[in-house]
Design a protein around this motif. Structure first.
Motif, PDB file in Angstrom:
ATOM      1  N   ALA A 105       2.767   3.058  -5.722  1.00 18.87           N
ATOM      2  CA  ALA A 105       2.387   3.353  -4.207  1.00 18.87           C
ATOM      3  C   ALA A 105       1.973   2.037  -3.394  1.00 18.87           C
ATOM      4  N   VAL A 106       0.970   1.270  -3.830  1.00 17.97           N
ATOM      5  CA  VAL A 106       0.609  -0.036  -3.220  1.00 17.97           C
ATOM      6  C   VAL A 106       1.454  -1.030  -3.287  1.00 17.97           C
ATOM      7  N   GLU A 107       2.555  -1.080  -4.154  1.00 13.53           N
ATOM      8  CA  GLU A 107       3.657  -2.108  -4.377  1.00 13.53           C
ATOM      9  C   GLU A 107       4.567  -1.729  -3.335  1.00 13.53           C
ATOM     10  N   LEU A 108       4.924  -0.517  -3.270  1.00 12.56           N
ATOM     11  CA  LEU A 108       5.851   0.180  -2.165  1.00 12.56           C
ATOM     12  C   LEU A 108       5.316  -0.369  -0.574  1.00 12.56           C
ATOM     13  N   ALA A 109       3.859  -0.186  -0.371  1.00 13.09           N
ATOM     14  CA  ALA A 109       3.596  -0.248   0.946  1.00 13.09           C
ATOM     15  C   ALA A 109       3.114  -1.838   1.205  1.00 13.09           C
ATOM     16  N   THR A 110       3.155  -2.532   0.000  1.00  4.53           N
ATOM     17  CA  THR A 110       2.956  -4.001   0.401  1.00  4.53           C
ATOM     18  C   THR A 110       4.374  -4.653   0.603  1.00  4.53           C
ATOM     19  N   GLU A 111       5.359  -4.229   0.056  1.00  4.89           N
ATOM     20  CA  GLU A 111       6.825  -4.495   0.612  1.00  4.89           C
ATOM     21  C   GLU A 111       7.029  -4.288   1.629  1.00  4.89           C
ATOM     22  N   ARG A 112       6.938  -3.060   2.132  1.00  2.62           N
ATOM     23  CA  ARG A 112       7.136  -2.378   3.504  1.00  2.62           C
ATOM     24  C   ARG A 112       6.594  -3.133   4.359  1.00  2.62           C
ATOM     25  N   THR A 113       5.351  -3.310   4.137  1.00  2.00           N
ATOM     26  CA  THR A 113       4.394  -4.078   5.284  1.00  2.00           C
ATOM     27  C   THR A 113       5.075  -5.678   5.469  1.00  2.00           C
ATOM     28  N   ILE A 119      -0.655  -9.719   7.759  1.00  2.00           N
ATOM     29  CA  ILE A 119      -1.701  -9.028   7.251  1.00  2.00           C
ATOM     30  C   ILE A 119      -1.114  -8.978   5.788  1.00  2.00           C
ATOM     31  N   VAL A 120      -2.042  -9.436   4.881  1.00  3.68           N
ATOM     32  CA  VAL A 120      -1.787  -9.255   3.481  1.00  3.68           C
ATOM     33  C   VAL A 120      -2.352  -8.044   2.808  1.00  3.68           C
ATOM     34  N   GLN A 121      -1.470  -7.179   2.299  1.00  2.12           N
ATOM     35  CA  GLN A 121      -1.643  -6.017   1.610  1.00  2.12           C
ATOM     36  C   GLN A 121      -1.474  -6.278  -0.034  1.00  2.12           C
ATOM     37  N   GLY A 122      -1.946  -5.233  -0.851  1.00  2.00           N
ATOM     38  CA  GLY A 122      -1.683  -5.429  -2.051  1.00  2.00           C
ATOM     39  C   GLY A 122      -2.863  -4.586  -2.835  1.00  2.00           C
ATOM     40  N   GLY A 123      -3.629  -3.694  -2.153  1.00  3.46           N
ATOM     41  CA  GLY A 123      -4.786  -3.175  -2.811  1.00  3.46           C
ATOM     42  C   GLY A 123      -5.742  -3.821  -3.710  1.00  3.46           C
ATOM     43  N   VAL A 124      -5.871  -3.276  -4.990  1.00  4.40           N
ATOM     44  CA  VAL A 124      -6.921  -3.952  -5.833  1.00  4.40           C
ATOM     45  C   VAL A 124      -6.146  -4.323  -6.683  1.00  4.40           C
ATOM     46  N   TYR A 125      -5.023  -4.856  -6.615  1.00  6.52           N
ATOM     47  CA  TYR A 125      -4.133  -5.463  -7.617  1.00  6.52           C
ATOM     48  C   TYR A 125      -4.002  -7.123  -7.582  1.00  6.52           C
ATOM     49  N   PRO A 177      -4.544   3.889   1.023  1.00  5.26           N
ATOM     50  CA  PRO A 177      -6.101   4.119   0.538  1.00  5.26           C
ATOM     51  C   PRO A 177      -6.367   3.629  -0.720  1.00  5.26           C
ATOM     52  N   TYR A 178      -7.422   3.857  -1.097  1.00  2.00           N
ATOM     53  CA  TYR A 178      -8.093   3.966  -2.420  1.00  2.00           C
ATOM     54  C   TYR A 178      -8.831   4.985  -2.785  1.00  2.00           C
ATOM     55  N   PRO A 179      -8.317   5.543  -4.168  1.00  2.00           N
ATOM     56  CA  PRO A 179      -7.437   4.976  -5.118  1.00  2.00           C
ATOM     57  C   PRO A 179      -6.012   5.346  -4.668  1.00  2.00           C
ATOM     58  N   ALA A 180      -5.056   4.490  -5.112  1.00  4.90           N
ATOM     59  CA  ALA A 180      -3.773   4.596  -5.095  1.00  4.90           C
ATOM     60  C   ALA A 180      -3.015   3.996  -6.140  1.00  4.90           C
ATOM     61  N   SER A 181      -1.994   4.562  -6.766  1.00 10.36           N
ATOM     62  CA  SER A 181      -1.222   3.974  -7.998  1.00 10.36           C
ATOM     63  C   SER A 181      -0.679   2.680  -7.665  1.00 10.36           C
TER      64      SER A 181
END
Length: 373
Positions: free
Chosen positions: A160-168, A189-195, A153-157
């Protein structure tokens, strides 16, 4: 049959990354850029398939999570797959259910294996893994299926986003291994949040897998609108030029125009039908409340340039009456118009790209000026 999934760029904009193309699927071609109506439960709310076809809808979405809960993928498969089940002969796409599962923050538990959650329908404990998501989608039978991803979700640290992106990415590898139907194209699907750096790394990693298509996920989850444009601008040009690029969950004029300028081809959003259920209509880039008293005696069509069934047959006054009276027909007619409007917007952009007039004809939507929709 994967040779049936081809993307061809017919014309590239000389000033942006925008392109007009054709995405071939087993159920027909999809001319891009393209807006895809959302039919979560194998139905675009209040709109029949023949009206979708008349609105020039090319590709329709359904949702794995919701269809798994009701009626269940075995029933859909028994009917001959989603196309026969819902009476839609054109291309279809199913979302993996990742976004819906991860929105159930109080009901689910995430592990490396997958996600366990309680059904909001009956409280039953359900476990979905990347393999299970693909198995369900294989049974549903859409032309395009999506990898199971973790959508933070937003906002996320950043952590947390890095872990989710790697798991994806790891889950995508498992989805590829589990996929069994060559007549279905699996999109990553490309993840990565706002980073931006996480988006770049994810896009570059996915591009190496040579998938039939690629999606940009994890947007429209609460972040400011300007972040959506930035994510598209950073990510889309890094994805393979000979594959379709899909920005998930986006359907406003400005967001789509800017994403198209970044090189995005496909969009979906519930905006047309959700707005309709609240009495809102989209007219030439504006959002109107049809309940407004100024429409009560206005006997002109919503938009005299619109070819949709609603505008050809009914007045603003009649639509105002229906919505004020909470008649179901009113929601249907507004949905037909709103869907047609967003499809037309993408078609107009496509025509402008083909004529190399995109940046001039759509300068307003490519700007940062405030807009209603």
């Amino acid at each position: 049959m994967l040779d049936k999934f081809k993307f061809k760029c017919l014309k590239a904009c000389s000033h942006t990354h925008a392109r007009a193309g054709v995405f071939l699927t087993p159920h027909g071609p999809v001319e891009t850029p393209c807006f895809m109506p959302v039919g979560t439960l194998a139905t675009v709310k209040t709109v029949t398939p023949d009206r979708l076809e008349a609105a020039n809808a090319q590709m329709v979405l359904a949702n794995t999570y919701h269809l798994h809960l009701q009626p269940g993928e075995e029933i859909v498969a028994g009917a001959g797959g989603l196309h026969r089940f819902m009476g839609w002969d054109g291309p279809m796409l199913t979302d993996s259910g990742g976004f819906q599962v991860f929105s159930l923050s109080k009901l689910r538990t995430i592990t490396e294996e997958g996600v366990t959650f309680r059904s909001p329908r009956d409280g039953k404990l359900i476990h979905i893994t990347p393999e299970r998501s693909i198995q369900i989608q294989n049974r549903l039978g859409a032309d395009v299926i999506m990898a199971f991803d973790e959508c933070p979700p937003y906002p996320a640290s950043r952590e947390a986003v890095e872990l989710a992106t790697e798991r994806t990415y790891r889950w995508l590898e498992r989805c590829i291994e589990a996929h069994r139907r060559p007549d279905q194209a699996l999109f990553g699907i490309v993840q990565g949040g706002v980073y931006p750096d996480l988006r770049v790394a994810a896009a570059e990693a996915l591009a190496k897998l040579d998938l039939p298509g690629y999606a940009i996920g994890g947007v429209s989850v609460g972040e400011p609108a300007e972040f959506i444009a930035q994510i598209a601008q950073v990510t889309a040009p890094l994805l393979p030029a000979d594959k379709p690029r899909y920005l998930m969950g986006i359907g406003t004029y400005r967001e789509m125009a800017k994403a198209i300028a970044a090189g995005v081809d496909l969009f979906d959003c519930v905006i047309p039908t959700r707005f309709a259920r609240h009495g809102a209509v989209l007219v030439r880039g504006e959002r109107w409340n049809i309940r407004n008293a100024r429409f009560r005696e206005d006997f002109t069509p919503l938009d005299d340039t619109c070819p949709c069934y609603t505008c050809l047959n009914f007045s603003r006054a009649y639509l105002c009456h229906l919505i004020r009276s909470k008649e179901i027909l009113g929601y249907t007619l507004l949905s037909i118009h709103n869907i047609t409007e967003l499809i037309r917007f993408n078609r107009q952009i496509r025509d402008a790209i083909l004529a190399d007039r995109f940046t001039t004809e759509f300068a307003y939507w490519l700007s940062d000026e405030p807009a209603q929709v």
